[in-house]
Design an enzyme around this catalytic site. Structure first.
Site, PDB file in Angstrom:
ATOM      1  N   LYS A  66      50.973  59.267  66.360  1.00 20.68           N
ATOM      2  CA  LYS A  66      50.875  59.140  64.900  1.00 20.68           C
ATOM      3  C   LYS A  66      49.607  58.355  64.580  1.00 20.68           C
ATOM      4  CE  LYS A  66      53.611  57.724  60.821  1.00 20.68           C
ATOM      5  NZ  LYS A  66      54.803  56.999  60.333  1.00 20.68           N
ATOM      6  N   SER A 141      57.361  59.738  56.773  1.00 16.73           N
ATOM      7  CA  SER A 141      55.916  59.874  56.819  1.00 16.73           C
ATOM      8  C   SER A 141      55.380  60.444  58.130  1.00 16.73           C
ATOM      9  CB  SER A 141      55.269  58.517  56.575  1.00 16.73           C
ATOM     10  OG  SER A 141      55.547  57.640  57.657  1.00 16.73           O
ATOM     11  N   SER A 165      61.012  57.147  58.254  1.00 19.73           N
ATOM     12  CA  SER A 165      59.821  57.952  58.553  1.00 19.73           C
ATOM     13  C   SER A 165      59.836  58.665  59.902  1.00 19.73           C
ATOM     14  CB  SER A 165      58.562  57.082  58.470  1.00 19.73           C
ATOM     15  OG  SER A 165      58.220  56.867  57.127  1.00 19.73           O
TER      16      SER A 165
END
Lengths: 480, 95
Positions: A66, A141, A165
């Site tokens: 990420k 997210s 997330s």
């Protein structure tokens, strides 16, 4: 996990992953592709294997990172313009631990800028598309990481979970997603959102891979004073020591010792877990799973946590307050984007932040400053902190009657791209079932549980008391 | 709670960013909705409850007062800024 050895070459694993990155380009998963470095690292691992030298437990395993984890490979932008141009000289502890075991980063994945969002639509680099339906959102997210694993581009991906997330995109794309106990994995080198709820975790296609990743990354880090001493013991160890016995954990012992950091897994006779379901947190898929587990002999109990209906309000006070402080460091002076339109120092701050933050970042920073400002601090920030205590107490009470709690991850499956983007509050309501675990610091594991009539994946989540991460994973491996 | 243009200007100032007029208008509506939602908390009885600001179970995590090895040195950190001169970061005039 497919690991490089005498039969499987690391270079082939990496090459295959890079080909898939190209094949699925239109999903907009990656903000950076690490092709050259990844192939170099793979060749080094293959050479070691050929010479018979030891390699790590993740030798040659391609993974996706990420884009809010710092490392010198590629720019770390957190998908925000204000961090463009920033190549980190430091490496996050979790990344270092994965790389030390031979894992190879294939690319950095897209997210809602600074992890503010539940759809990966709030990214400076555009929207990431859902793995099963390109007209729908990936969730967020950590949307890019979830889709990278769901499309089998990589074997695992990292994520961060401040209020769902990891779990919500895992659910939207049909993969496993673990948000560990608060403090399990070091946050050093991860772009800070809300320091009291931020957690590092993973996406995988097999529950057992989560066990391996936790055993590698969890543990005390002198660079993060909120990391727990080594509490994570892989269930693999138990299997070897006590063949034929089911690894569980002694609930009474765990309860007695939970507070002083000494809770340890112990092997014992097969025990029947009691699963709690929460009134008001229900869905058709959940009902089906409950029937399945009940048929297997697990005791199902309905529990009531009346303060949970305030959890989302608590979250959207506490988290904006913390992130408004954490994001105040981005000033355009020391690193990242700097506005060209500035004659004085205060111009520079204001213009850099105006141009560099996404609209959702600005909303949250302003909410944070509102709830912290004089005149509102007691009514909002302090009130939320007290409500948080009530929520924690209710969980503690519930875990006296049940071992795990089973709930939906989110109120609905993946929604259409653009559907909620102009209605921030509707987007926040996505998080209503995921934020409570973060407020209480509990581990929560999202797992694929079924599909809607039109074929969209739906996940459920299993929550346990603090430090029950290994038990959650073990339970998922055996029963979910 | 009604949010005014003055409230938006004040919050933007606290947040250290400038806003376009169109942004201010949409933020006014968004913030009003969000604040209305979080105001639900006033219905909850929290009398006598102590606040929780963090969920880490341990207190007083000590370490020796010594400099630990750092990942980044002065050169690599200075290299990150857009404007550097003589090992110093350049900024526009303060006033």
């Amino acid at each position: 996990m497919k690991i490089a050895n005498k039969m499987t070459k690391a270079v082939d694993l990496v090459q295959e992953a890079l080909e898939k990155v190209e094949k699925y380009k239109d999903y907009n998963i990656f903000t950076f592709v690490n092709a050259e470095n990844a192939l170099k690292k793979a060749a080094i691992i293959d050479a070691k294997i050929k010479k018979g030298e030891p390699v790590g437990r993740l030798a040659g395993v391609p993974y996706a990172l990420k884009d809010n984890f710092l490392s010198p490979e590629g720019e770390t932008t957190a998908s925000a313009k204000i961090l463009t141009g920033f190549t980190s000289p430091v490496t996050a502890t979790s990344v270092k631990k994965l790389e030390d075991e031979g894992a190879i980063m294939i690319g950095r994945t897209n997210l809602d800028a600074f992890a503010h969002g539940s759809s990966t639509e709030n990214s400076y680099f555009g929207v990431t598309k859902n793995a099963k339906d390109k007209t729908r959102v990936a969730g967020g997210s950590s949307g890019g990481s979830a889709v990278a694993v769901a499309l089998d581009i990589v074997q695992f991906a990292t994520g961060t979970d401040t209020g769902g997330s990891i779990r919500q995109p895992a659910s939207f794309n049909g993969v496993f997603g673990l948000k560990p106990t608060y403090g399990a994995i070091s946050r050093y080198g991860v772009v800070a959102m809300a320091s009291s709820t931020d957690c590092v975790g993973f996406f995988t296609r097999e529950a057992s891979d989560l066990d391996l990743l936790m055993s590698i990354t969890a543990g005390r880090d002198p660079k993060d004073q909120t990391t727990l001493p080594d509490f994570y013991e892989s269930s693999e160890g138990d299997k070897k020591d006590f063949p034929g016995q089911r690894a569980g954990y002694d609930r009474a012992l765990a309860r007695d010792t939970r507070d002083d950091g000494l809770a340890r897994r112990v092997s014992r006779e097969v025990l029947s877990y009691r699963i709690g379901v929460i009134k008001d947190f229900k869905s058709d898929i959940l009902d089906k799973k409950v029937k399945e587990l009940s048929a297997k002999g697990f005791e199902i109990k309905e529990v009531s946590l009346p303060t949970l209906k305030y959890a989302l309000a608590v979250y959207y006070v506490t988290v904006p307050a913390e992130l408004s402080s954490n994001l105040s460091r981005h000033d355009g002076i020391r690193y990242g984007f700097r506005s060209k339109d500035a004659n004085t120092l205060s111009d520079l701050y204001e213009h850099t932040r105006a141009e560099g933050f996404m609209p959702e970042n600005k909303r949250r920073i302003m909410i944070g400053n509102f709830v912290l400002s004089s005149g509102f601090y007691d009514a909002y920030f302090m009130k939320a902190a007290k409500a948080r205590t009530l929520i924690i107490n209710e969980y503690e009470k519930a875990f006296r009657d049940v071992d795990f709690l089973l709930t939906p991850v989110s109120p609905n499956p993946a929604f259409k791209i653009g559907e909620k983007v102009n209605d921030p509050l509707a987007m926040y309501l996505e998080d209503v079932m995921s934020v409570p675990a973060n407020l209480a610091g509990l581990p929560a594991l999202a797992f694929p549980a079924g599909e809607t009539d039109n074929g969209l994946p739906v996940g459920l989540q299993l929550l346990g008391p603090r430090r029950s991460d290994a038990e959650l994973i073990k339970f998922a491996e055996e029963n979910l | 709670m009604k949010i005014t243009r003055e409230d938006i200007d004040h919050l933007a100032e606290l947040s250290n960013f400038s806003l376009e007029d169109a942004e201010k208008e949409s933020l006014k509506g968004d913030l009003e909705n969000i604040i209305q939602y979080i105001s639900e908390l006033s219905n909850l009885d929290t009398d006598g409850i102590s606040p929780t600001f963090q969920v880490f179970e341990m207190e007083n995590v000590w370490r020796d007062d010594e400099i630990l090895a750092q990942d980044a040195d002065r050169e690599s950190l200075l290299a990150l800024t857009k404007e550097e001169e003589d090992h110093q970061i350049k900024i526009p005039k303060v006033l």
